[in-house]
Write an enzyme that holds these catalytic residues in place. Structure first.
Site, PDB file in Angstrom:
ATOM      1  CB  SER A  23      -0.883  -0.013   1.267  1.00 20.65           C
ATOM      2  OG  SER A  23      -1.620   1.187   1.405  1.00 20.65           O
ATOM      3  N   GLY A  24       0.279   2.353  -0.382  1.00 18.34           N
ATOM      4  CA  GLY A  24       0.869   3.680  -0.202  1.00 18.34           C
ATOM      5  C   GLY A  24       2.293   3.825  -0.725  1.00 18.34           C
ATOM      6  CG  ASP A  67       3.572  -9.069  12.334  1.00 14.83           C
ATOM      7  OD1 ASP A  67       4.201  -7.992  12.407  1.00 14.83           O
ATOM      8  OD2 ASP A  67       2.763  -9.452  13.198  1.00 14.83           O
ATOM      9  CG  ASN A  94       7.592   1.902   3.465  1.00 17.04           C
ATOM     10  OD1 ASN A  94       7.603   3.126   3.591  1.00 17.04           O
ATOM     11  ND2 ASN A  94       6.530   1.242   3.018  1.00 17.04           N
ATOM     12  N   GLY A  96       4.508   0.445   8.368  1.00 15.28           N
ATOM     13  CA  GLY A  96       4.190   1.278   9.524  1.00 15.28           C
ATOM     14  C   GLY A  96       2.711   1.496   9.671  1.00 15.28           C
ATOM     15  CB  SER A 147       7.847  10.541  10.203  1.00 15.06           C
ATOM     16  OG  SER A 147       6.926  11.615  10.222  1.00 15.06           O
ATOM     17  CE1 TYR A 160       3.762   6.964  12.149  1.00 13.35           C
ATOM     18  CE2 TYR A 160       4.639   9.200  12.262  1.00 13.35           C
ATOM     19  CZ  TYR A 160       4.325   8.079  11.530  1.00 13.35           C
ATOM     20  OH  TYR A 160       4.584   8.060  10.176  1.00 13.35           O
ATOM     21  CE  LYS A 164       7.366   6.273  11.210  1.00 13.80           C
ATOM     22  NZ  LYS A 164       7.709   5.187  10.285  1.00 13.80           N
TER      23      LYS A 164
HETATM   24  N1  LIG Z   1       1.593   8.895   4.822  1.00 14.06           N
HETATM   25  C1  LIG Z   1       2.258   9.789   5.524  1.00 14.06           C
HETATM   26  O1  LIG Z   1       1.847  10.960   5.653  1.00 14.06           O
HETATM   27  C2  LIG Z   1       3.567   9.404   6.180  1.00 14.06           C
HETATM   28  C3  LIG Z   1       4.365  10.417   6.698  1.00 14.06           C
HETATM   29  C4  LIG Z   1       5.567  10.094   7.315  1.00 14.06           C
HETATM   30  C5  LIG Z   1       5.956   8.756   7.385  1.00 14.06           C
HETATM   31  N2  LIG Z   1       5.157   7.774   6.888  1.00 14.06           N
HETATM   32  C6  LIG Z   1       5.611   6.400   7.008  1.00 14.06           C
HETATM   33  O2  LIG Z   1       5.610   5.799   5.739  1.00 14.06           O
HETATM   34  C7  LIG Z   1       5.531   4.375   5.896  1.00 14.06           C
HETATM   35  C8  LIG Z   1       4.518   3.824   4.915  1.00 14.06           C
HETATM   36  O3  LIG Z   1       3.238   4.320   5.275  1.00 14.06           O
HETATM   37  P1  LIG Z   1       2.115   4.713   4.215  1.00 14.06           P
HETATM   38  O4  LIG Z   1       1.797   6.129   4.452  1.00 14.06           O
HETATM   39  O5  LIG Z   1       2.494   4.237   2.874  1.00 14.06           O
HETATM   40  O6  LIG Z   1       0.886   3.889   4.834  1.00 14.06           O
HETATM   41  P2  LIG Z   1      -0.027   2.720   4.247  1.00 14.06           P
HETATM   42  O7  LIG Z   1      -1.018   2.449   5.316  1.00 14.06           O
HETATM   43  O8  LIG Z   1      -0.500   3.061   2.881  1.00 14.06           O
HETATM   44  O9  LIG Z   1       0.987   1.485   4.114  1.00 14.06           O
HETATM   45  C9  LIG Z   1       1.531   0.853   5.238  1.00 14.06           C
HETATM   46  C10 LIG Z   1       1.726  -0.619   4.889  1.00 14.06           C
HETATM   47  O10 LIG Z   1       2.413  -1.220   5.995  1.00 14.06           O
HETATM   48  C11 LIG Z   1       1.815  -2.485   6.227  1.00 14.06           C
HETATM   49  N3  LIG Z   1       2.054  -2.889   7.613  1.00 14.06           N
HETATM   50  C12 LIG Z   1       1.592  -2.307   8.739  1.00 14.06           C
HETATM   51  N4  LIG Z   1       2.010  -2.993   9.820  1.00 14.06           N
HETATM   52  C13 LIG Z   1       2.759  -4.029   9.361  1.00 14.06           C
HETATM   53  C14 LIG Z   1       3.457  -5.102   9.972  1.00 14.06           C
HETATM   54  N5  LIG Z   1       3.464  -5.258  11.305  1.00 14.06           N
HETATM   55  N6  LIG Z   1       4.131  -5.965   9.190  1.00 14.06           N
HETATM   56  C15 LIG Z   1       4.107  -5.838   7.843  1.00 14.06           C
HETATM   57  N7  LIG Z   1       3.446  -4.876   7.202  1.00 14.06           N
HETATM   58  C16 LIG Z   1       2.778  -3.978   7.951  1.00 14.06           C
HETATM   59  C17 LIG Z   1       0.341  -2.278   5.920  1.00 14.06           C
HETATM   60  O11 LIG Z   1      -0.329  -3.510   5.684  1.00 14.06           O
HETATM   61  C18 LIG Z   1       0.414  -1.378   4.703  1.00 14.06           C
HETATM   62  O12 LIG Z   1       0.452  -2.122   3.498  1.00 14.06           O
HETATM   63  C19 LIG Z   1       5.224   4.129   7.370  1.00 14.06           C
HETATM   64  O13 LIG Z   1       6.404   3.758   8.048  1.00 14.06           O
HETATM   65  C20 LIG Z   1       4.741   5.480   7.843  1.00 14.06           C
HETATM   66  O14 LIG Z   1       4.938   5.656   9.231  1.00 14.06           O
HETATM   67  C21 LIG Z   1       3.971   8.077   6.271  1.00 14.06           C
END
Ligand SMILES: NC(=O)c1ccc[n+]([C@@H]2O[C@H](COP(=O)([O-])OP(=O)(O)OC[C@H]3O[C@@H](n4cnc5c(N)ncnc54)[C@H](O)[C@@H]3O)[C@@H](O)[C@H]2O)c1
Length: 284
Positions: A23-24, A67, A94, A96, A147, A160, A164
């Site tokens: 995702s994402g 996981d 990545n 989270g 982050s 969080y 980070k």
């Molecule tokens: N979106 C933002 O604004 C933002 C900002 C700063 C940092 N981040 C960081 O970016 C990273 C990716 O987040 P995103 O925004 O793409 O979110 P997202 O929810 O789209 O993707 C996160 C993915 O991590 C997976 N995941 C969660 N827990 C897990 C686990 N225990 N084991 C394996 N997989 C797991 C989820 O299934 C998901 O596919 C994260 O570390 C998040 O903290 C995001």
């Protein structure tokens, strides 16, 4: 917005693991790495999402249910990548989630533990098991998603933010060790990126993300929040040969958010026309 994919084969013959790759930010990075010639293992606890993304590709992309809080799962991901493709060149830690929310006096120890397990232990395990393969290889690039919340208070919930900050510091301490083995270790500090995490729930619709973009974009320095491709491009740079002198670095990719308040929101002095009054030494 989707990533421009110039197909320069910047990751040709490289093998990468992307945790949270279903995702994402992770999913966009999988697409970009694959388009640049890498073989990529999507390691995510969302098995259906990981398989669905892998099915868009041929043998160069595979999926494994992982996981990141479980050491045996992370070790299995590294084994899967090396068994399939013979090496591990890029480990993108990545995965989270948002972690515990709310005031400190109502935060449970259980929520503390889960938050730290996913956001800190998950990164530690990814680094640890990548290092076991990369040290004998004498090469590799490890990238950890941190982050801007890890650099500055006030962007995200307490735990969080703390997690980070720990990821950024772990990146630096480990970079000092693994640099002696030819392995680079860097972090990326995203600002607000339009993903299900930023929207507050997994599996959120594209139309909801579009609403999030327009609601938050106006307050941002560059007039928009980030797209997953903004972070994927940073990951590509850190993964590839254009950054071979970069290690122990926390790369901020936030559209200027951590620099401060946008100019037009700073106060009345930005429109004031009166001349500045300042002490001038005699004769000036
Ligand atoms: N979106 C933002 O604004 C933002 C900002 C700063 C940092 N981040 C960081 O970016 C990273 C990716 O987040 P995103 O925004 O793409 O979110 P997202 O929810 O789209 O993707 C996160 C993915 O991590 C997976 N995941 C969660 N827990 C897990 C686990 N225990 N084991 C394996 N997989 C797991 C989820 O299934 C998901 O596919 C994260 O570390 C998040 O903290 C995001």
């Amino acid at each position: 917005m989707s990533t421009t994919r110039p197909n320069l084969n910047r990751l040709e013959n490289r093998v990468a693991i992307v945790t949270g790759g279903a995702s994402g930010i992770g999913a966009e990075t999988v697409r970009l790495f694959a388009s640049e010639g890498a073989s990529v293992l999507i390691a995510d606890m969302d098995e259906d999402g990981a398989n669905a993304l892998a099915s868009e590709f041929g043998d160069e992309v595979a999926a494994l249910k992982v996981d990141v809080t479980r050491e045996e799962d992370v070790a299995a991901a590294v084994a899967e990548a090396t068994d399939r493709w013979g090496s591990l060149d890029v480990m993108f830690n990545n995965a989270g989630f948002g972690g515990a929310l709310g005031p400190i006096d109502t935060t449970s120890v259980e929520d503390f533990d889960i938050t730290m397990d996913v956001l800190v232990k998950g990164v530690f395990l990814g680094i640890k098991h990548a290092a076991k393969v990369m040290k004998p290889q004498g090469s590799g690039s490890i990238i950890n998603t941190a982050s801007v919340a890890g650099l500055q208070a006030g962007y995200s919930p307490h735990l969080y933010s703390v997690a980070k900050a720990a990821v950024i510091h772990l990146t630096k301490t480990v970079a000092l060790e693994l640099g002696e083995n030819g392995i680079r270790v860097n972090a990326i500090c995203p600002g607000i990126i339009a993903t299900p995490l930023a929207a507050g729930r997994p599996g959120v619709s594209d139309s909801h993300l579009e609403k999030l973009k327009s609601a938050l974009g106006r307050s941002q320095v560059l007039g928009r929040i980030g797209d997953p491709s903004d972070i994927a491009m940073a990951a590509l740079w850190l993964a590839g040969d254009e950054s071979t002198f970069v290690t122990g670095h926390a790369q901020v990719v936030d559209g200027g958010a951590a620099a401060g308040r946008k100019w037009s929101k700073q106060g009345e002095w930005i429109t004031a026309e009166r001349p500045i009054k300042m002490y001038r030494p005699e004769g000036r």
